[in-house]
Write an enzyme that holds these catalytic residues in place. Structure first.
Site, PDB file in Angstrom:
ATOM      1  N   LYS A  83       5.523  -4.272 -20.777  1.00 35.58           N
ATOM      2  CA  LYS A  83       5.641  -3.071 -19.957  1.00 35.58           C
ATOM      3  C   LYS A  83       7.069  -2.533 -19.974  1.00 35.58           C
ATOM      4  CE  LYS A  83       4.506   0.082 -16.854  1.00 35.58           C
ATOM      5  NZ  LYS A  83       5.722   0.512 -16.229  1.00 35.58           N
ATOM      6  N   LYS A 117      15.275   3.624 -13.130  1.00 38.67           N
ATOM      7  CA  LYS A 117      15.024   2.458 -12.285  1.00 38.67           C
ATOM      8  C   LYS A 117      15.345   1.128 -12.954  1.00 38.67           C
ATOM      9  CE  LYS A 117      11.641   4.569  -9.211  1.00 38.67           C
ATOM     10  NZ  LYS A 117      10.288   4.489  -8.613  1.00 38.67           N
ATOM     11  N   GLU A 154       9.192   5.103 -23.619  1.00 35.11           N
ATOM     12  CA  GLU A 154       9.028   6.287 -22.766  1.00 35.11           C
ATOM     13  C   GLU A 154      10.363   7.010 -22.577  1.00 35.11           C
ATOM     14  OE1 GLU A 154       8.394   6.647 -18.015  1.00 35.11           O
ATOM     15  OE2 GLU A 154       6.855   5.491 -19.078  1.00 35.11           O
ATOM     16  N   ARG A 186      21.026   9.631 -20.106  1.00 35.32           N
ATOM     17  CA  ARG A 186      20.840   9.601 -18.644  1.00 35.32           C
ATOM     18  C   ARG A 186      22.149   9.269 -17.935  1.00 35.32           C
ATOM     19  NH1 ARG A 186      14.737   7.756 -16.967  1.00 35.32           N
ATOM     20  NH2 ARG A 186      13.674   8.713 -18.738  1.00 35.32           N
ATOM     21  N   GLY A 237       1.403   5.893 -13.752  1.00 37.17           N
ATOM     22  CA  GLY A 237       1.835   6.582 -12.547  1.00 37.17           C
ATOM     23  C   GLY A 237       0.749   6.579 -11.485  1.00 37.17           C
ATOM     24  N   LEU A 281       0.802  -1.222   0.000  1.00 38.54           N
ATOM     25  CA  LEU A 281       0.000   0.000   0.000  1.00 38.54           C
ATOM     26  C   LEU A 281       0.835   1.271   0.000  1.00 38.54           C
ATOM     27  CD1 LEU A 281      -2.797  -1.169   2.469  1.00 38.54           C
ATOM     28  CD2 LEU A 281      -2.910  -1.014  -0.039  1.00 38.54           C
ATOM     29  N   ASN A 291      -0.878  -4.624   4.267  1.00 36.65           N
ATOM     30  CA  ASN A 291       0.488  -4.112   4.199  1.00 36.65           C
ATOM     31  C   ASN A 291       1.214  -4.518   5.473  1.00 36.65           C
ATOM     32  OD1 ASN A 291       2.074  -2.061   2.353  1.00 36.65           O
ATOM     33  ND2 ASN A 291       2.686  -1.618   4.462  1.00 36.65           N
ATOM     34  N   HIS A 333       7.477  -0.733 -23.219  1.00 39.03           N
ATOM     35  CA  HIS A 333       6.720   0.521 -23.053  1.00 39.03           C
ATOM     36  C   HIS A 333       7.589   1.561 -22.365  1.00 39.03           C
ATOM     37  CE1 HIS A 333       4.535   3.154 -20.259  1.00 39.03           C
ATOM     38  NE2 HIS A 333       3.520   3.176 -21.093  1.00 39.03           N
ATOM     39  N   ASN A 334       8.269   1.160 -21.299  1.00 39.13           N
ATOM     40  CA  ASN A 334       9.126   2.099 -20.568  1.00 39.13           C
ATOM     41  C   ASN A 334      10.331   2.522 -21.398  1.00 39.13           C
ATOM     42  OD1 ASN A 334       7.304   1.586 -18.542  1.00 39.13           O
ATOM     43  ND2 ASN A 334       8.846   1.194 -16.979  1.00 39.13           N
ATOM     44  N   SER A 377       0.738   0.935 -16.115  1.00 39.93           N
ATOM     45  CA  SER A 377       1.313   2.211 -16.522  1.00 39.93           C
ATOM     46  C   SER A 377       0.325   3.345 -16.330  1.00 39.93           C
ATOM     47  CB  SER A 377       1.745   2.166 -17.988  1.00 39.93           C
ATOM     48  OG  SER A 377       2.280   3.421 -18.376  1.00 39.93           O
TER      49      SER A 377
END
Length: 529
Positions: free
Chosen positions: A228, A309, A235, A336, A176, A54, A76, A231-232, A174
């Site tokens: 995913k 990340k 991004e 980066r 956020g 959580l 949690n 996808h990132n 995805s």
């Protein structure tokens, strides 16, 4: 509508939802609604779905599911997170959220077949959470990992779960924090029965577009996590390209932050309409709110070091392993890495300045602002097409390797809403793969090919002027090189293969006859002399 960010609004009461309690609930570990009579409680079915983990993403997804009319149990390790989730559930419309401190009570609160969604940090934390919950799960129950997990970890867990009769999904999420609360793009992969058990829940919780909910069963195994990840990676490329457009507008055109905000806001009304372009316009309007600061735009006070990340790195690594060219995404990752060398970059600028190289522009470019803005728009659009093309080709290559049978048109559809890379032209990407599911590259789809040809002059102008001025545009430059290399029917690779054959006897193929050949290059060269 789905391309716009959703405002945070107090949700309207659901007609079948219990009314909120007139007084604060004295026990934070129960539903925020008042306890019903015993007979009514006995008739209330237990939740079909639970969520463990959580932090903000987990809280928001749980509240999203509850708001769509599906009771949900939450758990949690830290009780305070459970308390805060229940407090939000009460404040945001007396949502049907049941809180638990104990993993056994949490699992046993669910109706069978149970579905437990995990939103914890990828890696060992996922294994630890599974270990804590799995003793109370039965055959036919399902675990859904919603984190940014490495796809092979998901495949390992699928096998481990299957040995106990437990179903497993790895689901990319995805959008956020805001997407999790209001409607994300969901990319579940793994056991199809696990997906079927909660398909109705996921379809209601996902972002909604004119083409339906932004969720689909991606494929078996680790397909959901891999999709995913790519996808990132896309991004990463998107963000790098937008940053380069800003840099050229600011340093070549001298546009102020206010003017740049207006430019991106205007771009967001056309072919570049997307979540990332929209938020970029907003960013340039925000003044520094820190008390005691010198004022000015907040973006100018941010240190030029970009965090990451790991999913971008994984994407580039997979592209290399599968021999798929992804130079735009790779350039964004390198950007980066180089941004993290702040001290070295400052020192390098000083050393080179002492040797005669100016810190600022190498050459002043005289160009009308409106002309510059229009050319940068075209360069950004063309570069984005290349970035998406690279990502889609990587998905296809992995699908062939793993036998996942990924539907690229369907993936484009579920990315149209909720997710970070949602953009107007994803609808056109979907249509391109609908027209030809075996499309070799987006660049050769007739519609995209026409646009690339029309925009390539402006694109080349922007990259050339940036080079002249000494402005780094690795993403746009990589995209343009990718375009030029892909469209070239005769590359200088013949020389490279000749070199390989000379020093390593790697052989070569000829253009005038079949077979593999080896030549004693050095011997023949000496005889020729």
């Amino acid at each position: 509508r789905p391309l716009r960010r959703l405002a945070t609004l107090s949700p309207q009461p659901h007609p079948h939802r219990r009314p909120p309690a007139p007084l604060p609930n004295p026990c934070p570990m129960t539903s925020p609604a008042p306890a019903p009579p015993a007979a009514a409680a006995a008739q209330s079915p237990p939740p079909r779905i639970g969520l463990a983990g959580l932090a903000t993403m987990g809280q928001n997804l749980a509240l999203n599911i509850a708001e769509k009319g599906f009771p949900i149990s939450v758990y949690n390790r830290t009780a305070a997170k459970v308390d805060s989730t229940l407090s939000r559930a009460a404040a945001e419309g007396a949502l049907p959220v049941l809180g638990h401190r104990d993993p056994r009570d949490f699992v046993l609160s669910l109706a069978r077949p149970r579905t437990v969604v995990l939103l914890v940090q990828a890696g060992p934390a996922v294994d630890a959470t599974i270990d804590a919950l799995s003793p109370y799960l039965d055959a036919g129950d399902a675990i859904v990992d919603g984190g940014n997990e490495w796809y092979q970890n998901t495949e390992r867990r699928i096998e481990q779960a299957a040995s106990r009769g437990i179903l497993y999904l790895g689901m990319g999420v995805s959008g956020g924090e805001e997407g999790a609360r209001n409607g994300p793009s969901l990319m579940p992969g793994g056991d199809f029965q696990a997906y079927s058990n909660i398909k109705d829940i996921l379809e209601k919780a996902a972002a909604q577009t004119e083409d339906g909910p932004c969720v689909t069963f991606v494929g078996p195994g680790g397909a959901g996590n891999f999709v995913k990840m790519v996808h990132n990676g896309i991004e990463y490329g998107d963000m790098q390209l937008i940053a380069e457009a800003y840099d050229v507008l600011h340093r070549v055109g001298g546009l102020s932050n206010s003017e740049i905000a207006d430019v991106f806001a205007e771009w967001n009304k056309g072919e570049l309409e997307s979540f990332l372009v929209e938020i970029t316009a907003d960013i340039f309007t925000v003044a520094d709110p820190l008390e005691g600061s010198t004022g000015g735009a907040l973006v100018d006070k941010i240190l030029d070091k970009t965090g990451m990340k790991g999913t971008g790195k994984w994407t580039v690594q997979q592209a290399a392993e599968l021999a798929v060219a992804a130079p735009t995404i790779a350039a964004s990752l390198d950007g980066r890495y180089l941004s993290g060398l702040k001290d070295e970059r400052v020192a390098a600028a000083s050393v080179l300045e002492e040797e005669g190289m100016p810190v600022g522009l190498l050459e002043k470019i005289n160009v009308d602002k409106k002309v510059l803005v229009d050319r940068v728009r075209q360069a950004l659009y063309s570069s984005k097409v290349c970035s998406y093309a690279q990502g889609m080709n990587l998905l296809r290559a992995k699908s062939v390797e793993q036998g996942w049978n990924l539907n690229l048109a369907e993936l484009s559809r579920i990315w149209k809403g909720g997710c970070i890379i949602r953009a107007r032209f994803l609808d056109r990407i979907k249509k391109a793969y609908d027209r030809n599911p075996e499309l070799a590259n987006l660049i050769v789809d007739r519609e995209f090919a026409r646009e690339m040809v029309q925009r390539q002059g402006a694109w080349r102008w922007v990259v050339a002027r940036a080079v002249e001025a000494g402005i780094s545009t690795p993403g746009m430059s990589a995209s343009l090189s990718y375009f030029d290399t892909y469209r070239c029917n005769r590359l200088p690779a013949n020389l490279i293969q000749a070199q390989r054959d000379l020093f390593g006897a790697h052989t070569y193929e000829r253009i005038d006859r079949p077979g593999s050949f080896h030549t004693e290059w050095t011997k023949l060269a000496r005889e020729g002399k």
